[in-house]
Write a protein that holds these residues in place. Structure first.
Motif, PDB file in Angstrom:
ATOM      1  N   GLU A   1      -1.122  -1.986  -7.188  1.00  0.00           N
ATOM      2  CA  GLU A   1      -1.408  -1.193  -8.386  1.00  0.00           C
ATOM      3  C   GLU A   1      -2.480  -0.199  -8.011  1.00  0.00           C
ATOM      4  OE1 GLU A   1      -2.788  -3.695 -11.570  1.00  0.00           O
ATOM      5  OE2 GLU A   1      -1.613  -5.362 -10.823  1.00  0.00           O
ATOM      6  N   LYS A   2      -2.402   1.019  -8.565  1.00  0.00           N
ATOM      7  CA  LYS A   2      -3.449   2.009  -8.342  1.00  0.00           C
ATOM      8  C   LYS A   2      -4.522   1.830  -9.399  1.00  0.00           C
ATOM      9  CE  LYS A   2      -0.775   5.698  -6.307  1.00  0.00           C
ATOM     10  NZ  LYS A   2      -0.302   7.043  -6.483  1.00  0.00           N
TER      11      LYS A   2
ATOM     12  N   LEU B   1       0.811  -1.227   0.000  1.00  0.00           N
ATOM     13  CA  LEU B   1       0.000   0.000   0.000  1.00  0.00           C
ATOM     14  C   LEU B   1       0.843   1.275   0.000  1.00  0.00           C
ATOM     15  CD1 LEU B   1      -2.648  -1.242   2.580  1.00  0.00           C
ATOM     16  CD2 LEU B   1      -3.014  -0.854   0.122  1.00  0.00           C
ATOM     17  N   ASP B   2       2.160   1.157  -0.100  1.00  0.00           N
ATOM     18  CA  ASP B   2       3.038   2.331  -0.091  1.00  0.00           C
ATOM     19  C   ASP B   2       2.626   3.398  -1.103  1.00  0.00           C
ATOM     20  OD1 ASP B   2       4.729   1.850   2.005  1.00  0.00           O
ATOM     21  OD2 ASP B   2       6.333   0.988   0.777  1.00  0.00           O
ATOM     22  N   ASP B   3       2.168   3.002  -2.264  1.00  0.00           N
ATOM     23  CA  ASP B   3       1.833   3.959  -3.314  1.00  0.00           C
ATOM     24  C   ASP B   3       0.361   4.366  -3.319  1.00  0.00           C
ATOM     25  OD1 ASP B   3       4.456   4.025  -4.245  1.00  0.00           O
ATOM     26  OD2 ASP B   3       4.144   2.262  -5.507  1.00  0.00           O
ATOM     27  N   CYS B   4      -0.412   3.874  -2.376  1.00  0.00           N
ATOM     28  CA  CYS B   4      -1.834   4.236  -2.303  1.00  0.00           C
ATOM     29  C   CYS B   4      -2.031   5.240  -1.165  1.00  0.00           C
ATOM     30  CB  CYS B   4      -2.712   3.007  -2.070  1.00  0.00           C
ATOM     31  SG  CYS B   4      -4.481   3.409  -1.989  1.00  0.00           S
ATOM     32  N   PRO B   5      -2.373   6.485  -1.488  1.00  0.00           N
ATOM     33  CA  PRO B   5      -2.533   7.487  -0.429  1.00  0.00           C
ATOM     34  C   PRO B   5      -3.840   7.344   0.361  1.00  0.00           C
ATOM     35  CG  PRO B   5      -3.056   8.455  -2.549  1.00  0.00           C
ATOM     36  CD  PRO B   5      -2.577   7.048  -2.826  1.00  0.00           C
TER      37      PRO B   5
ATOM     38  N   ASP C   1      -6.661  -9.303  13.806  1.00  0.00           N
ATOM     39  CA  ASP C   1      -5.206  -9.372  13.836  1.00  0.00           C
ATOM     40  C   ASP C   1      -4.595  -8.291  12.942  1.00  0.00           C
ATOM     41  OD1 ASP C   1      -4.737 -11.569  15.646  1.00  0.00           O
ATOM     42  OD2 ASP C   1      -5.578 -12.866  14.102  1.00  0.00           O
ATOM     43  N   VAL C   2      -4.998  -8.251  11.690  1.00  0.00           N
ATOM     44  CA  VAL C   2      -4.488  -7.261  10.734  1.00  0.00           C
ATOM     45  C   VAL C   2      -5.657  -6.844   9.850  1.00  0.00           C
ATOM     46  CG1 VAL C   2      -2.809  -6.795   8.890  1.00  0.00           C
ATOM     47  CG2 VAL C   2      -2.227  -8.412  10.708  1.00  0.00           C
ATOM     48  N   LEU C   3      -5.697  -5.551   9.502  1.00  0.00           N
ATOM     49  CA  LEU C   3      -6.770  -5.078   8.633  1.00  0.00           C
ATOM     50  C   LEU C   3      -6.268  -3.968   7.731  1.00  0.00           C
ATOM     51  CD1 LEU C   3      -7.816  -2.139   9.869  1.00  0.00           C
ATOM     52  CD2 LEU C   3      -8.868  -3.626  11.543  1.00  0.00           C
ATOM     53  N   VAL C   4      -7.043  -3.698   6.680  1.00  0.00           N
ATOM     54  CA  VAL C   4      -6.755  -2.597   5.771  1.00  0.00           C
ATOM     55  C   VAL C   4      -7.982  -1.706   5.721  1.00  0.00           C
ATOM     56  CG1 VAL C   4      -6.293  -1.922   3.375  1.00  0.00           C
ATOM     57  CG2 VAL C   4      -5.125  -3.918   4.364  1.00  0.00           C
ATOM     58  N   ILE C   5      -7.761  -0.402   5.944  1.00  0.00           N
ATOM     59  CA  ILE C   5      -8.827   0.578   5.786  1.00  0.00           C
ATOM     60  C   ILE C   5      -8.508   1.442   4.572  1.00  0.00           C
ATOM     61  CG2 ILE C   5      -9.546   0.626   8.196  1.00  0.00           C
ATOM     62  CD1 ILE C   5      -7.947   3.269   8.488  1.00  0.00           C
ATOM     63  N   CYS C   6      -9.552   1.892   3.899  1.00  0.00           N
ATOM     64  CA  CYS C   6      -9.406   2.735   2.717  1.00  0.00           C
ATOM     65  C   CYS C   6     -10.195   4.019   2.911  1.00  0.00           C
ATOM     66  CB  CYS C   6      -9.860   1.977   1.479  1.00  0.00           C
ATOM     67  SG  CYS C   6      -8.854   0.509   1.159  1.00  0.00           S
ATOM     68  N   PHE C   7     -10.098   4.566   4.115  1.00  0.00           N
ATOM     69  CA  PHE C   7     -10.770   5.809   4.477  1.00  0.00           C
ATOM     70  C   PHE C   7      -9.975   6.457   5.601  1.00  0.00           C
ATOM     71  CE2 PHE C   7     -12.668   2.338   6.919  1.00  0.00           C
ATOM     72  CZ  PHE C   7     -12.578   2.807   8.228  1.00  0.00           C
ATOM     73  N   GLU C   8     -10.206   7.720   5.806  1.00  0.00           N
ATOM     74  CA  GLU C   8      -9.548   8.432   6.902  1.00  0.00           C
ATOM     75  C   GLU C   8     -10.396   8.236   8.152  1.00  0.00           C
ATOM     76  OE1 GLU C   8      -6.723  10.337   8.889  1.00  0.00           O
ATOM     77  OE2 GLU C   8      -6.583   9.933   6.742  1.00  0.00           O
ATOM     78  N   PRO C   9      -9.832   7.636   9.202  1.00  0.00           N
ATOM     79  CA  PRO C   9     -10.615   7.422  10.424  1.00  0.00           C
ATOM     80  C   PRO C   9     -11.021   8.755  11.056  1.00  0.00           C
ATOM     81  CG  PRO C   9      -8.537   6.212  10.515  1.00  0.00           C
ATOM     82  CD  PRO C   9      -8.480   7.103   9.317  1.00  0.00           C
ATOM     83  N   VAL C  10     -12.181   8.744  11.686  1.00  0.00           N
ATOM     84  CA  VAL C  10     -12.643   9.904  12.441  1.00  0.00           C
ATOM     85  C   VAL C  10     -12.329   9.635  13.904  1.00  0.00           C
ATOM     86  CG1 VAL C  10     -14.646  11.297  13.078  1.00  0.00           C
ATOM     87  CG2 VAL C  10     -14.474  10.343  10.761  1.00  0.00           C
ATOM     88  N   GLY C  11     -11.483  10.448  14.500  1.00  0.00           N
ATOM     89  CA  GLY C  11     -11.093  10.230  15.887  1.00  0.00           C
ATOM     90  C   GLY C  11     -10.082   9.106  16.014  1.00  0.00           C
ATOM     91  N   GLU C  12      -9.997   8.551  17.207  1.00  0.00           N
ATOM     92  CA  GLU C  12      -9.003   7.528  17.529  1.00  0.00           C
ATOM     93  C   GLU C  12      -9.503   6.093  17.353  1.00  0.00           C
ATOM     94  OE1 GLU C  12      -5.702   7.973  18.405  1.00  0.00           O
ATOM     95  OE2 GLU C  12      -6.150   9.997  17.714  1.00  0.00           O
ATOM     96  N   ARG C  13     -10.765   5.919  17.020  1.00  0.00           N
ATOM     97  CA  ARG C  13     -11.338   4.576  16.911  1.00  0.00           C
ATOM     98  C   ARG C  13     -11.872   4.340  15.506  1.00  0.00           C
ATOM     99  NH1 ARG C  13     -12.736   6.463  21.898  1.00  0.00           N
ATOM    100  NH2 ARG C  13     -12.151   5.160  23.646  1.00  0.00           N
ATOM    101  N   LEU C  14     -11.854   3.087  15.108  1.00  0.00           N
ATOM    102  CA  LEU C  14     -12.476   2.720  13.834  1.00  0.00           C
ATOM    103  C   LEU C  14     -13.941   2.391  14.097  1.00  0.00           C
ATOM    104  CD1 LEU C  14      -9.812   0.406  12.160  1.00  0.00           C
ATOM    105  CD2 LEU C  14     -10.186   2.852  11.838  1.00  0.00           C
TER     106      LEU C  14
END
Length: 186
Positions: A184-185, A55-59, A80-93
């Motif tokens: 890939e983007k 995900l290095d190239d995905c902003p 255990d591990v997850l991927v988010i594709c949004f900007e979190p609101v606050g400190e919690r998902l």
């Protein structure tokens, strides 16, 4: 006394005050102790590293390790591990991740394979991966029309994950030996 009336119901607000490691599903507390074994931790770190590199190239997307996801006022889990594709609101998902990896262990396998499988499906998690370290195998599921469809069992193969903002390729063969993933983007 009816069994249902003997079960205590808790909220995420209650959960925030507890000591130790817990999950809360449908108001029912579930202990997460003892902590994951060394091999579980190593495998989780490899998954996180591979995803972060991919995900290095995905902003828009990022990989996170053992973070609470609050799905509702009575349900909070710690994948255990997850991927988010949004900007979190606050400190919690508080929204569903695009991709979740759960590493099976004897203490949590049933929860991961049944309870969380249904929860993640119902919450709209696009991809769910159950990693079995004992078998050096991962089962990959994709959400299609509100149901999980098995993509396949992966040992040495690669799998492409189409996320909200990019596509990544994860090489499961390198996971067991320490390899990587690419992105890939769109």
């Amino acid at each position: 006394m009816h069994a249902q009336s003997a079960i205590e119901y808790y909220s995420v607000e209650d959960y925030r005050h507890w000591e130790g490691d817990w999950e809360l599903i449908g108001g029912i507390p579930l202990a997460m102790s003892p902590s994951p074994a060394i091999e579980h931790q190593r495998l989780g770190a490899r998954i996180l590293r591979r995803l972060a590199e991919a995900l290095d190239d995905c902003p828009h997307c990022e990989a996170l390790y053992e973070i609470d996801v609050e799905f509702s006022r009575d349900t909070v889990v710690r994948p255990d591990v997850l991927v988010i594709c949004f900007e979190p609101v606050g400190e919690r998902l508080t929204r569903a991740p695009d991709l979740i990896f759960e590493i099976l262990s004897p203490a949590t396998a049933r929860r991961d394979e049944h309870t969380k499988f249904q929860l993640y499906r119902d919450e709209g998690v696009r991809w769910y991966v159950l990693v079995d370290p004992a078998a050096a195998r991962a089962k990959v599921y994709r959400l299609v029309e509100d149901e999980y469809r098995k993509v396949g069992d992966f040992r040495t193969e690669s799998c492409q994950f189409e996320l909200s903002n990019c596509m990544i390729t994860f090489d499961f063969g390198r996971l067991w030996t320490g390899g990587g993933a690419t992105s890939e983007k769109f």
